[in-house]
Design an enzyme around this catalytic site. Structure first.
Site, mmCIF file in Angstrom:
data_model
loop_
_atom_site.group_PDB
_atom_site.id
_atom_site.type_symbol
_atom_site.label_atom_id
_atom_site.label_comp_id
_atom_site.label_asym_id
_atom_site.label_seq_id
_atom_site.Cartn_x
_atom_site.Cartn_y
_atom_site.Cartn_z
ATOM 1 N N ASP A 1 6.955 -4.219 8.350
ATOM 2 C CA ASP A 1 6.961 -5.512 7.828
ATOM 3 C C ASP A 1 8.305 -5.678 7.048
ATOM 4 O O ASP A 1 8.265 -4.978 5.801
ATOM 5 C CB ASP A 1 5.947 -6.023 7.220
ATOM 6 C CG ASP A 1 4.671 -6.256 8.049
ATOM 7 O OD1 ASP A 1 4.917 -5.933 9.307
ATOM 8 O OD2 ASP A 1 3.561 -6.648 7.770
ATOM 9 N N SER B 1 0.845 -1.318 0.077
ATOM 10 C CA SER B 1 -0.132 -0.019 -0.046
ATOM 11 C C SER B 1 0.507 1.159 -0.069
ATOM 12 O O SER B 1 0.385 2.211 -0.610
ATOM 13 C CB SER B 1 -0.967 0.039 1.177
ATOM 14 O OG SER B 1 -0.266 0.171 2.443
ATOM 15 N N LYS C 1 -10.676 -0.842 -0.345
ATOM 16 C CA LYS C 1 -10.447 -1.209 0.813
ATOM 17 C C LYS C 1 -11.119 -0.980 2.076
ATOM 18 O O LYS C 1 -11.388 -1.580 3.067
ATOM 19 C CB LYS C 1 -8.759 -0.881 0.944
ATOM 20 C CG LYS C 1 -7.921 -1.408 -0.093
ATOM 21 C CD LYS C 1 -6.501 -0.568 0.133
ATOM 22 C CE LYS C 1 -5.652 -1.163 1.237
ATOM 23 N NZ LYS C 1 -4.417 -0.739 1.249
ATOM 24 N N TYR D 1 -11.873 -8.253 4.531
ATOM 25 C CA TYR D 1 -10.416 -7.745 3.975
ATOM 26 C C TYR D 1 -9.553 -8.512 4.904
ATOM 27 O O TYR D 1 -9.319 -8.293 6.055
ATOM 28 C CB TYR D 1 -10.189 -6.397 4.473
ATOM 29 C CG TYR D 1 -9.055 -5.683 3.673
ATOM 30 C CD1 TYR D 1 -8.891 -5.074 2.833
ATOM 31 C CD2 TYR D 1 -7.760 -5.912 4.699
ATOM 32 C CE1 TYR D 1 -7.736 -4.574 2.269
ATOM 33 C CE2 TYR D 1 -6.539 -5.308 4.328
ATOM 34 C CZ TYR D 1 -6.477 -4.548 2.999
ATOM 35 O OH TYR D 1 -5.436 -4.157 2.614
ATOM 36 N N ASP E 1 1.138 -0.105 8.185
ATOM 37 C CA ASP E 1 2.399 -0.359 8.315
ATOM 38 C C ASP E 1 3.131 -0.221 7.030
ATOM 39 O O ASP E 1 2.325 0.173 5.798
ATOM 40 C CB ASP E 1 2.641 -1.854 8.647
ATOM 41 C CG ASP E 1 1.935 -2.652 7.735
ATOM 42 O OD1 ASP E 1 1.050 -2.372 6.618
ATOM 43 O OD2 ASP E 1 1.679 -3.972 8.008
ATOM 44 N N ASP F 1 5.606 -2.022 4.084
ATOM 45 C CA ASP F 1 5.988 -3.262 3.414
ATOM 46 C C ASP F 1 7.425 -2.901 3.016
ATOM 47 O O ASP F 1 7.368 -2.150 2.012
ATOM 48 C CB ASP F 1 5.078 -3.996 2.564
ATOM 49 C CG ASP F 1 3.742 -4.334 3.211
ATOM 50 O OD1 ASP F 1 3.702 -5.122 4.177
ATOM 51 O OD2 ASP F 1 2.645 -4.204 2.694
#
Length: 661
Positions: free
Chosen positions: A158, A92, A219, A228, A103, A105
């Site tokens: 993450d 995202s 989303k 989701y 978060d 990624d």
């Protein structure tokens, strides 16, 4: 980029419509963007700056780490000086659809002599653990994609790691090249695939800003409606991004308001398990396995294939089961009806984002209680249990021959009043619709639950205090802490309905707890005219009553100038199937005729005119009960998860896990 008659277009087929927006579309898009802003989906400038600072600090940290590893292993001074690592973002954040508190990624790419097991999950983990600004550090080395989760100065990260088959990592490294995957192990390929897929999505959409707004909307809708969650068998961020990107390809000049409406219209009529693809699947030159149900037997069991566009092309939604697919298709149909009403200016966008009343939708639930000694242990233990919930869903479907369907709630709930640390997951249960009623029939899932417990308690990082309890609760026994404010709301009157509405078509089964047998609910259906619990699948009126909207007028601005078709692929392209989007409504004779034919993967793309797609609406589904039944049959998965099963054991362990009729 595909080409037809000298015109280029994105995707594997021609667009359905290339017409531009109307003034009404501009107005609806402004209203939609206002709803997204009020929902708090956009981060503040201060948080955006903080994210950039954290990423810069993390990049410096991995560079220092790699140099330290070279010194420890005794490499030459020159190699140590040239040693480098690089941070990439994906998901995202890279797509530009992240919001406050989400978060980031990230992927760390390092040289071949810096290993994942010893150096990343060992040395680098120790470096992070010693830093005061790093909290909630949680390594998951045995995951399908090994990941390190933590918070860096309050920002959730993450972090994946992929050692490339090179001695040095250049600062201008391009990971989109296929050669970057040469001589890598599978975890490294999967780790790199996140960044490669994200970049490819941005290349394959015609308008990135319209794509971003539409994806933010989808989303938000998916979270409100409880669909989701990739880990529990629904769809995650990359899945929704791929579905939205395909709609953007089919309507390249549409504004977000129209893209949202067409999203639900197209996927309500999509014939799963035909795959959604943004480009042709390429075999590649490295011999890596790609998604191909003709060659790979496991790929044939996938319920809802959504294929990643970067080599090696994979199914990003392999977690979807027949039960979770059923839930999502019903939600697509409901949202499609609401969008039709919005297009007639008889409803607001807020109707689309009405939260799903999960604890009013079923009569029977499984409650999975998770316990641990402290917060850190609970976070690790809960994550492990959550990752195994999908297996419980699959086992229940298999051991009951698909007659008992599960609807897992994607979130956990915390009871602050319990001693120690605790959270709970819930699953709604119902008998598959259309099954004949049989007096005294039971679904014995005690052995299934025990198998699940045994698989979960095999956790390698188990500690004293970690425990799990699975029990049956009926709707009136749902604990109060799952509701906002910790107060159970008064239950509204029931109405008859379809799908997951509470009414005469609701779950006619219940669970039994030996030795005391619970009685069936004595609730009765209220008289006609009572207030409905939720909107129907076919639409919503201004007063909120469950009724089908009138068929919307055809919007000329989006009508196809020439008949659009799903063309056969080029002879050199991968020959995978696509669903034939029905033009005549789910209850048409042509559709009913198709139902009598065996369902299978269609490897030959279908030539189907789509000029009537814009005029066709799901309001025809509610024209008659026969038409509604035909529509449900069309949406049923055409490939079953399991066609046979071992009969239930007669020596099941004790427990309260019967399902009764």
């Amino acid at each position: 980029m595909a080409q037809s008659n000298g015109k280029k277009y994105l995707g594997v087929t021609e667009p359905i419509s290339t017409a531009g927006p109307t003034e009404a579309d501009f107005a609806r898009t402004r209203d939609l963007e206002k709803v997204l802003t009020e929902a708090g989906l956009y981060e503040s400038p201060e948080e955006a700056v903080q994210r950039e600072e954290v990423l810069g600090r993390l990049d410096q940290l991995v560079k220092e780490w790699v140099k330290n590893i070279c010194l420890r292993k005794g490499y030459s001074e020159q190699l140590t000086q040239e040693a480098n690592a690089k941070i990439f973002t994906f998901g995202s954040y890279r797509l530009g659809v992240h919001g406050p508190g989400t978060d980031i990624d990230t992927l760390c790419v390092g040289p071949r002599h810096v290993s994942r097991e010893e150096d990343f999950f060992g040395v680098f983990h120790g470096m992070l653990e010693a830093m005061s600004e790093v909290t909630e550090l949680h390594p998951v080395p045995d995951a399908h994609v090994p990941v390190m989760r933590f918070k860096f100065s309050g920002i959730s990260i993450d972090l994946l790691y992929a050692p490339l088959a090179v001695w040095t990592i250049p600062e201008d490294l391009d990971i989109s090249q296929e050669s970057i995957l040469r001589n890598l192990d599978e975890p490294s390929v999967r780790s790199l695939n996140g960044c490669r897929v994200t970049d490819q999505i941005l290349r394959l959409v015609p308008n990135i800003e319209h794509f971003r707004t539409t994806l933010r909307c989808m989303k938000l809708w998916a979270r409100k409606r409880g669909v989701y969650s990739n880990v529990t068998g629904f769809l995650g961020g990359v899945n929704w991004a791929l579905l939205v990107a395909r709609i953007c390809q089919l309507y390249p000049n549409a504004l977000p308001s129209m893209l949202v409406s067409r999203f639900f219209r197209v996927y309500t009529q999509w014939r799963w398990p035909n795959p959604v693809m943004l480009c042709e699947i390429e075999e590649g030159s490295l011999g890596l396995s790609v998604w191909d149900p003709r060659k790979n037997p496991r790929d044939r069991t996938h319920q809802m294939p959504i294929i990643t566009p970067a080599y090696p092309c994979m199914n990003s939604s392999y977690n979807v089961s027949s039960s979770t697919l059923r839930v999502m298709v019903e939600e697509f149909s409901r949202a499609n009806g609401i969008c039709e009403v919005i297009e007639m200016n008889k409803a607001e966008w807020s109707a689309l984002f009405e939260p799903y009343a999960f604890f009013d939708a079923y009569k029977n639930y499984l409650q999975i209680d998770v316990f641990a000694a402290d917060n850190d242990d609970l976070r690790r233990w809960k994550g492990w249990v959550e990752s195994r919930l999908r297996q419980l869903t699959l086992k229940i479907e298999k051991h009951t021959y698909g007659m008992l369907q599960c609807h897992p709630h994607p979130c956990d709930f915390v009871d602050e009043s319990k001693e120690g640390k605790h959270c709970a997951f819930f699953m709604g249960l119902q008998k598959r619709q259309g099954l004949p009623s049989q007096e005294g029939q039971q679904f014995d899932i005690r052995l299934t639950v025990e198998e699940f417990r045994q698989s979960v308690t095999g956790y390698q990082l188990w500690k004293e205090g970690m425990d799990i309890a699975v029990s049956h609760v009926r709707r009136r026994q749902i604990p109060a802490y799952v509701f906002p404010g910790g107060t159970k709301p008064a239950r509204p009157p029931k109405v008859t309905g379809t799908g997951r509405l509470v009414g005469t078509n609701s779950l006619p089964t219940e669970l039994d707890t030996p030795p005391l047998k619970r009685k069936l609910d004595s609730e009765t259906t209220p008289p006609e005219g009572s207030r409905p619990l939720r909107r129907t699948n076919t639409g919503v009126s201004e007063a909120g009553s469950c009724q089908a909207p009138a068929k919307p007028e055809k919007q000329e601005a989006y009508a196809d100038a020439t008949p659009a078709t799903l063309l056969r692929p080029d002879a050199n392209a991968a020959n995978f199937g696509f669903p034939e989007i029905q033009q005549n409504g789910p209850g048409s004779a042509a559709v009913q005729a198709k139902q009598t034919q065996p369902a299978t993967f269609v490897f030959q793309q279908t030539v189907a005119p789509l000029e009537e797609l814009e005029a066709a609406g799901t309001s025809s589904i509610a024209a008659s009960s026969a038409a509604a039944a035909a529509a449900a049959e069309i949406r049923r998965p055409v490939i079953r998860l399991c066609s046979a099963s071992v009969p239930p054991s007669t020596s099941a362990p004790p427990g309260n896990h019967f399902v009764n009729r």
